[in-house]
Design a protein around this motif. Structure first.
Motif, PDB file in Angstrom:
ATOM      1  N   ILE A 238       0.873  -1.173   0.000  1.00  0.00           N
ATOM      2  CA  ILE A 238       0.000   0.000   0.000  1.00  0.00           C
ATOM      3  C   ILE A 238       0.907   1.218   0.000  1.00  0.00           C
ATOM      4  CG2 ILE A 238      -1.681   1.318   1.338  1.00  0.00           C
ATOM      5  CD1 ILE A 238      -2.701  -1.408   2.397  1.00  0.00           C
ATOM      6  N   VAL A 239       0.792   2.042  -1.028  1.00  0.00           N
ATOM      7  CA  VAL A 239       1.616   3.245  -1.148  1.00  0.00           C
ATOM      8  C   VAL A 239       0.751   4.454  -0.825  1.00  0.00           C
ATOM      9  CG1 VAL A 239       3.089   4.639  -2.653  1.00  0.00           C
ATOM     10  CG2 VAL A 239       3.066   2.147  -2.900  1.00  0.00           C
ATOM     11  N   LEU A 240       1.219   5.248   0.129  1.00  0.00           N
ATOM     12  CA  LEU A 240       0.531   6.479   0.510  1.00  0.00           C
ATOM     13  C   LEU A 240       1.257   7.688  -0.076  1.00  0.00           C
ATOM     14  CD1 LEU A 240      -0.234   5.908   4.323  1.00  0.00           C
ATOM     15  CD2 LEU A 240      -1.819   5.674   2.409  1.00  0.00           C
ATOM     16  N   ARG A 241       0.489   8.629  -0.567  1.00  0.00           N
ATOM     17  CA  ARG A 241       1.048   9.914  -1.001  1.00  0.00           C
ATOM     18  C   ARG A 241       0.120  11.015  -0.508  1.00  0.00           C
ATOM     19  NH1 ARG A 241       1.009   9.612  -6.531  1.00  0.00           N
ATOM     20  NH2 ARG A 241      -0.888  10.855  -6.723  1.00  0.00           N
ATOM     21  N   GLN A 242       0.659  11.883   0.331  1.00  0.00           N
ATOM     22  CA  GLN A 242      -0.108  12.990   0.908  1.00  0.00           C
ATOM     23  C   GLN A 242      -1.423  12.498   1.529  1.00  0.00           C
ATOM     24  OE1 GLN A 242      -0.466  15.878  -2.256  1.00  0.00           O
ATOM     25  NE2 GLN A 242       1.723  16.354  -2.246  1.00  0.00           N
ATOM     26  N   GLY A 243      -1.319  11.377   2.245  1.00  0.00           N
ATOM     27  CA  GLY A 243      -2.463  10.872   2.987  1.00  0.00           C
ATOM     28  C   GLY A 243      -3.468  10.072   2.195  1.00  0.00           C
ATOM     29  N   ARG A 244      -3.191   9.822   0.929  1.00  0.00           N
ATOM     30  CA  ARG A 244      -4.104   9.043   0.091  1.00  0.00           C
ATOM     31  C   ARG A 244      -3.441   7.748  -0.370  1.00  0.00           C
ATOM     32  NH1 ARG A 244      -8.603  11.814  -1.541  1.00  0.00           N
ATOM     33  NH2 ARG A 244      -8.543  14.097  -1.367  1.00  0.00           N
ATOM     34  N   VAL A 245      -4.234   6.707  -0.542  1.00  0.00           N
ATOM     35  CA  VAL A 245      -3.729   5.454  -1.115  1.00  0.00           C
ATOM     36  C   VAL A 245      -3.646   5.626  -2.631  1.00  0.00           C
ATOM     37  CG1 VAL A 245      -4.179   3.004  -1.485  1.00  0.00           C
ATOM     38  CG2 VAL A 245      -4.685   4.028   0.738  1.00  0.00           C
ATOM     39  N   VAL A 246      -2.420   5.527  -3.158  1.00  0.00           N
ATOM     40  CA  VAL A 246      -2.243   5.659  -4.606  1.00  0.00           C
ATOM     41  C   VAL A 246      -1.902   4.322  -5.253  1.00  0.00           C
ATOM     42  CG1 VAL A 246      -1.646   8.102  -4.551  1.00  0.00           C
ATOM     43  CG2 VAL A 246       0.164   6.400  -4.252  1.00  0.00           C
TER      44      VAL A 246
ATOM     45  N   THR B 247       8.421   1.949 -10.033  1.00  0.00           N
ATOM     46  CA  THR B 247       6.997   2.302 -10.044  1.00  0.00           C
ATOM     47  C   THR B 247       6.569   2.871  -8.705  1.00  0.00           C
ATOM     48  OG1 THR B 247       6.516   0.569 -11.663  1.00  0.00           O
ATOM     49  CG2 THR B 247       4.659   1.399 -10.361  1.00  0.00           C
ATOM     50  N   VAL B 248       6.994   2.216  -7.618  1.00  0.00           N
ATOM     51  CA  VAL B 248       6.615   2.682  -6.281  1.00  0.00           C
ATOM     52  C   VAL B 248       7.188   4.074  -6.011  1.00  0.00           C
ATOM     53  CG1 VAL B 248       6.884   2.262  -3.808  1.00  0.00           C
ATOM     54  CG2 VAL B 248       6.359   0.363  -5.345  1.00  0.00           C
ATOM     55  N   LEU B 249       8.444   4.276  -6.325  1.00  0.00           N
ATOM     56  CA  LEU B 249       9.064   5.583  -6.097  1.00  0.00           C
ATOM     57  C   LEU B 249       8.372   6.673  -6.907  1.00  0.00           C
ATOM     58  CD1 LEU B 249      12.804   4.451  -6.064  1.00  0.00           C
ATOM     59  CD2 LEU B 249      11.550   5.466  -4.141  1.00  0.00           C
ATOM     60  N   ARG B 250       7.993   6.352  -8.118  1.00  0.00           N
ATOM     61  CA  ARG B 250       7.306   7.341  -8.965  1.00  0.00           C
ATOM     62  C   ARG B 250       5.953   7.700  -8.356  1.00  0.00           C
ATOM     63  NH1 ARG B 250       7.840   4.752 -13.267  1.00  0.00           N
ATOM     64  NH2 ARG B 250       5.803   3.736 -13.370  1.00  0.00           N
ATOM     65  N   GLU B 251       5.222   6.694  -7.880  1.00  0.00           N
ATOM     66  CA  GLU B 251       3.915   6.952  -7.276  1.00  0.00           C
ATOM     67  C   GLU B 251       4.033   7.729  -5.961  1.00  0.00           C
ATOM     68  OE1 GLU B 251       1.043   6.584  -8.478  1.00  0.00           O
ATOM     69  OE2 GLU B 251       1.329   5.247 -10.172  1.00  0.00           O
ATOM     70  N   MET B 252       5.129   7.535  -5.239  1.00  0.00           N
ATOM     71  CA  MET B 252       5.318   8.232  -3.970  1.00  0.00           C
ATOM     72  C   MET B 252       5.454   9.735  -4.149  1.00  0.00           C
ATOM     73  SD  MET B 252       7.947   5.626  -2.019  1.00  0.00           S
ATOM     74  CE  MET B 252       8.556   6.902  -0.906  1.00  0.00           C
ATOM     75  N   VAL B 253       6.008  10.170  -5.270  1.00  0.00           N
ATOM     76  CA  VAL B 253       6.334  11.586  -5.432  1.00  0.00           C
ATOM     77  C   VAL B 253       5.519  12.289  -6.512  1.00  0.00           C
ATOM     78  CG1 VAL B 253       8.691  11.212  -4.628  1.00  0.00           C
ATOM     79  CG2 VAL B 253       8.210  11.109  -7.072  1.00  0.00           C
ATOM     80  N   THR B 254       4.850  11.530  -7.377  1.00  0.00           N
ATOM     81  CA  THR B 254       4.092  12.160  -8.470  1.00  0.00           C
ATOM     82  C   THR B 254       2.827  12.801  -7.914  1.00  0.00           C
ATOM     83  OG1 THR B 254       4.890  10.516 -10.039  1.00  0.00           O
ATOM     84  CG2 THR B 254       2.961  11.801 -10.689  1.00  0.00           C
ATOM     85  N   ALA B 255       2.673  14.086  -8.196  1.00  0.00           N
ATOM     86  CA  ALA B 255       1.500  14.812  -7.702  1.00  0.00           C
ATOM     87  C   ALA B 255       0.322  14.625  -8.650  1.00  0.00           C
ATOM     88  CB  ALA B 255       1.822  16.289  -7.559  1.00  0.00           C
TER      89      ALA B 255
END
Length: 238
Positions: A210-218, A230-238
């Motif tokens: 489960i990857v979280l970005r700014q409090g949301r599951v992405v 892929t995970v790193l990209r999802e962590m930082v992509t706005a």
């Protein structure tokens, strides 16, 4: 032929949101974790990982949304469910003036563990602290304290283990030992939800990411279908 059985849903969260000091820390988080699963929660600092684990541990209440643990809705402070949950957090929750063994015996009695001293010694052997069982926790290094805290979280044989950055402060041998412990726990049928900053190690250990970005599951996906890029990209992509 007996009817097919379906795995128990240990954690079921629907649209959990949490605001702290006016800031949205979690935003409409939904997830489902089956019994026996090893789930890794990945995200940058401030993504909401620790807050999510505190809510799952019933130590913090969401502002909105619904949480069910072991098929039961969490109401009030959730204390009736805590006997089935173990938590490794940033705080050791140990009494520094007591020895490692005394700490585990205390928590064992709190949870109604049979033969708490026997259980304490078994766990201290498992985490590599048998030779320091009678030493006060205040004499321990950061890594040793973390290992004692891991033993504390396991003293009552919880069905669900929540681990918030459990590798923090551990040296390489201790990291290896903890990975073996986690693998054994999962093999015995325990459910594990672990937050970790190391993407590669997380994907190697876990079955579900489960990857979280700014409090949301992405991302909520099987780890076999993910790679670090892929995970790193999802962590930082706005």
């Amino acid at each position: 032929m007996p009817p097919a059985t379906h795995p128990e849903i240990v954690v079921q969260a629907l649209d959990l949101s949490k605001q702290i000091d006016g800031r949205a820390v979690l935003q409409e988080v939904s997830l489902e974790v089956l019994a026996g699963r090893f789930v890794v929660v990945i995200g940058a600092n401030g993504a909401g990982k620790s807050t999510l684990l505190k809510i799952l541990a019933t130590l913090m209440r969401p502002n909105s949304g619904e949480l069910r643990l072991f098929g039961r809705p969490v109401r009030g402070d959730g204390s009736p469910l805590r006997a089935r949950i173990g938590l490794i957090s940033h705080q050791s929750m140990l009494y520094r003036e007591l020895s490692a063994c005394e700490n585990l015996v205390f928590f064992g009695r709190l949870y109604g563990v049979r033969n708490p001293r026997e259980r304490a010694l078994e766990l201290l052997e498992m985490v590599g602290l048998a030779d320091r069982a009678d030493d006060a926790v205040k004499t321990f290094s950061r890594g040793m304290t973390q290992r004692a805290a891991i033993a504390r979280a396991l003293v009552h044989e919880p069905d669900l283990l929540l681990a918030d950055e459990p590798f923090a402060g551990l040296d390489v041998p201790s990291v290896d030992r903890l990975q073996v412990i986690l693998a054994r726990l999962q093999a015995s049928g325990k459910t594990i939800i672990l937050s970790h900053h190391d993407v590669d190690q997380s994907l190697r250990m876990g079955q579900q990411a489960i990857v979280l970005r700014q409090g949301r599951v992405v991302v909520d996906r099987c780890t076999r279908k993910l790679d670090s890029a892929t995970v790193l990209r999802e962590m930082v992509t706005a």
